[in-house]
Design a protein around this motif. Structure first.
Motif, PDB file in Angstrom:
ATOM      1  N   TYR A 185      11.862 -19.081  33.731  1.00 60.49           N
ATOM      2  CA  TYR A 185      12.387 -18.189  32.655  1.00 60.49           C
ATOM      3  C   TYR A 185      12.429 -18.263  31.358  1.00 60.49           C
ATOM      4  CZ  TYR A 185       9.899 -13.988  35.341  1.00 60.49           C
ATOM      5  OH  TYR A 185       8.098 -13.354  36.524  1.00 60.49           O
ATOM      6  N   VAL A 223      16.236 -17.329  29.854  1.00 60.87           N
ATOM      7  CA  VAL A 223      16.505 -15.949  29.922  1.00 60.87           C
ATOM      8  C   VAL A 223      17.997 -15.550  28.930  1.00 60.87           C
ATOM      9  CG1 VAL A 223      16.881 -16.710  32.539  1.00 60.87           C
ATOM     10  CG2 VAL A 223      18.856 -17.938  30.714  1.00 60.87           C
ATOM     11  N   LEU A 278       8.271 -16.839  28.536  1.00 59.55           N
ATOM     12  CA  LEU A 278       8.583 -15.590  29.821  1.00 59.55           C
ATOM     13  C   LEU A 278       9.756 -14.960  30.340  1.00 59.55           C
ATOM     14  CD1 LEU A 278       6.195 -15.735  33.600  1.00 59.55           C
ATOM     15  CD2 LEU A 278       5.498 -14.182  31.541  1.00 59.55           C
ATOM     16  N   LYS A 302      13.903 -13.063  30.788  1.00 64.70           N
ATOM     17  CA  LYS A 302      13.959 -12.173  31.870  1.00 64.70           C
ATOM     18  C   LYS A 302      15.733 -11.769  31.484  1.00 64.70           C
ATOM     19  CE  LYS A 302      15.386 -12.148  36.558  1.00 64.70           C
ATOM     20  NZ  LYS A 302      15.461 -13.146  37.999  1.00 64.70           N
ATOM     21  N   LEU A 329      19.648 -10.544  31.811  1.00 69.09           N
ATOM     22  CA  LEU A 329      20.284 -10.557  32.848  1.00 69.09           C
ATOM     23  C   LEU A 329      21.506 -10.206  32.469  1.00 69.09           C
ATOM     24  CD1 LEU A 329      20.351 -14.913  32.947  1.00 69.09           C
ATOM     25  CD2 LEU A 329      18.977 -12.995  34.406  1.00 69.09           C
ATOM     26  N   ALA A 370      10.937  -6.646  27.943  1.00 72.07           N
ATOM     27  CA  ALA A 370      11.261  -8.215  29.005  1.00 72.07           C
ATOM     28  C   ALA A 370      10.125  -8.016  29.900  1.00 72.07           C
ATOM     29  CB  ALA A 370      12.565  -8.239  28.871  1.00 72.07           C
ATOM     30  N   HIS A 371       9.770  -9.511  30.744  1.00 74.03           N
ATOM     31  CA  HIS A 371       8.986  -9.388  31.714  1.00 74.03           C
ATOM     32  C   HIS A 371       9.935  -9.167  33.227  1.00 74.03           C
ATOM     33  CE1 HIS A 371       7.389 -11.190  28.545  1.00 74.03           C
ATOM     34  NE2 HIS A 371       5.749 -11.152  29.169  1.00 74.03           N
ATOM     35  N   LYS A 372      10.844  -8.807  32.522  1.00 75.04           N
ATOM     36  CA  LYS A 372      12.088  -9.144  34.055  1.00 75.04           C
ATOM     37  C   LYS A 372      13.224  -9.086  33.734  1.00 75.04           C
ATOM     38  CE  LYS A 372      10.339 -10.904  38.423  1.00 75.04           C
ATOM     39  NZ  LYS A 372      10.493 -11.634  39.058  1.00 75.04           N
ATOM     40  N   PHE A 373      13.737  -7.871  34.137  1.00 72.81           N
ATOM     41  CA  PHE A 373      15.419  -7.358  34.342  1.00 72.81           C
ATOM     42  C   PHE A 373      16.227  -7.686  35.550  1.00 72.81           C
ATOM     43  CE2 PHE A 373      12.944  -4.760  31.332  1.00 72.81           C
ATOM     44  CZ  PHE A 373      14.299  -4.682  30.229  1.00 72.81           C
ATOM     45  N   THR A 374      17.144  -8.172  35.414  1.00 70.51           N
ATOM     46  CA  THR A 374      18.600  -8.049  36.790  1.00 70.51           C
ATOM     47  C   THR A 374      18.659  -6.776  37.021  1.00 70.51           C
ATOM     48  OG1 THR A 374      19.985  -8.256  35.126  1.00 70.51           O
ATOM     49  CG2 THR A 374      18.757 -10.405  36.852  1.00 70.51           C
ATOM     50  N   LYS A 431      19.707  -4.376  34.468  1.00 73.25           N
ATOM     51  CA  LYS A 431      18.930  -2.547  33.404  1.00 73.25           C
ATOM     52  C   LYS A 431      19.952  -1.442  34.631  1.00 73.25           C
ATOM     53  CE  LYS A 431      14.701  -0.901  35.214  1.00 73.25           C
ATOM     54  NZ  LYS A 431      13.061  -1.229  36.056  1.00 73.25           N
ATOM     55  N   THR A 444       9.877  -2.600  31.449  1.00 74.46           N
ATOM     56  CA  THR A 444       9.168  -3.931  32.328  1.00 74.46           C
ATOM     57  C   THR A 444       7.786  -4.236  31.915  1.00 74.46           C
ATOM     58  OG1 THR A 444      10.231  -3.680  34.400  1.00 74.46           O
ATOM     59  CG2 THR A 444       8.443  -5.461  34.335  1.00 74.46           C
TER      60      THR A 444
END
Length: 150
Positions: free
Chosen positions: A75, A77, A112, A114, A116, A129-133, A137, A149
């Motif tokens: 990812y 970041v 991708l 992510k 942070l 975004a594709h991912k979140f911590t 979030k 997401t």
């Protein structure tokens, strides 16, 4: 200028030196400067990469460890403080999506992304975004924003 004084341009012709292996009369016949016997004297010889004359090569002496996971997902970041910096510099207003990050040079089109949770976010943003911590979030929602997401 005429045919009697033509010569090649300066530096275009390299001096070839003596022709090797063309008989004893040439002074370079016989072994043709290759010495006697051994792999280097044979035709078709090419040194193998990493060959150390029969000694165990460094590549094989050094202990091996670990492995590369072929299924690893990398990812790009981006931290919350980076998002806040974009807001402070007036580069984004209220939404941060993937296209925005690509246009600002923070990610490539094939990455991708992510998000942070380093730093703090004061602005109300809709972040896509594709991912979140979990911390990222929570911080986005605490600031009144929304984490979407992809």
């Amino acid at each position: 200028m005429d045919l009697s004084n033509l010569k090649p341009a300066e530096g275009s012709v390299k001096h070839q030196g003596k022709r090797l292996g063309r008989g004893q009369g040439s002074g370079k016949g016989g072994t043709a400067t290759r010495g006697h016997k051994g792999a280097k004297s044979r035709s078709g010889y090419s040194k193998k990469i990493g060959f150390e004359g029969g000694q165990m090569p460094l590549q094989r002496r050094v202990p091996k460890f670990g492995f590369k996971n072929i299924n690893r997902v990398e990812y790009q970041v981006i931290n919350l403080d980076t998002l806040q910096e974009l807001v402070d510099n007036k580069k984004v207003k209220d939404t941060v999506d993937f296209e925005t990050l690509v246009s600002l040079g923070r990610a490539n089109k094939n990455d991708l992304v992510k998000i942070l949770g380093r730093g703090e976010l004061k602005a109300k943003l809709t972040v896509t975004a594709h991912k979140f911590t979990a911390t990222a979030k929570a911080a986005i929602e605490a600031a009144g924003g929304e984490a979407v997401t992809l």
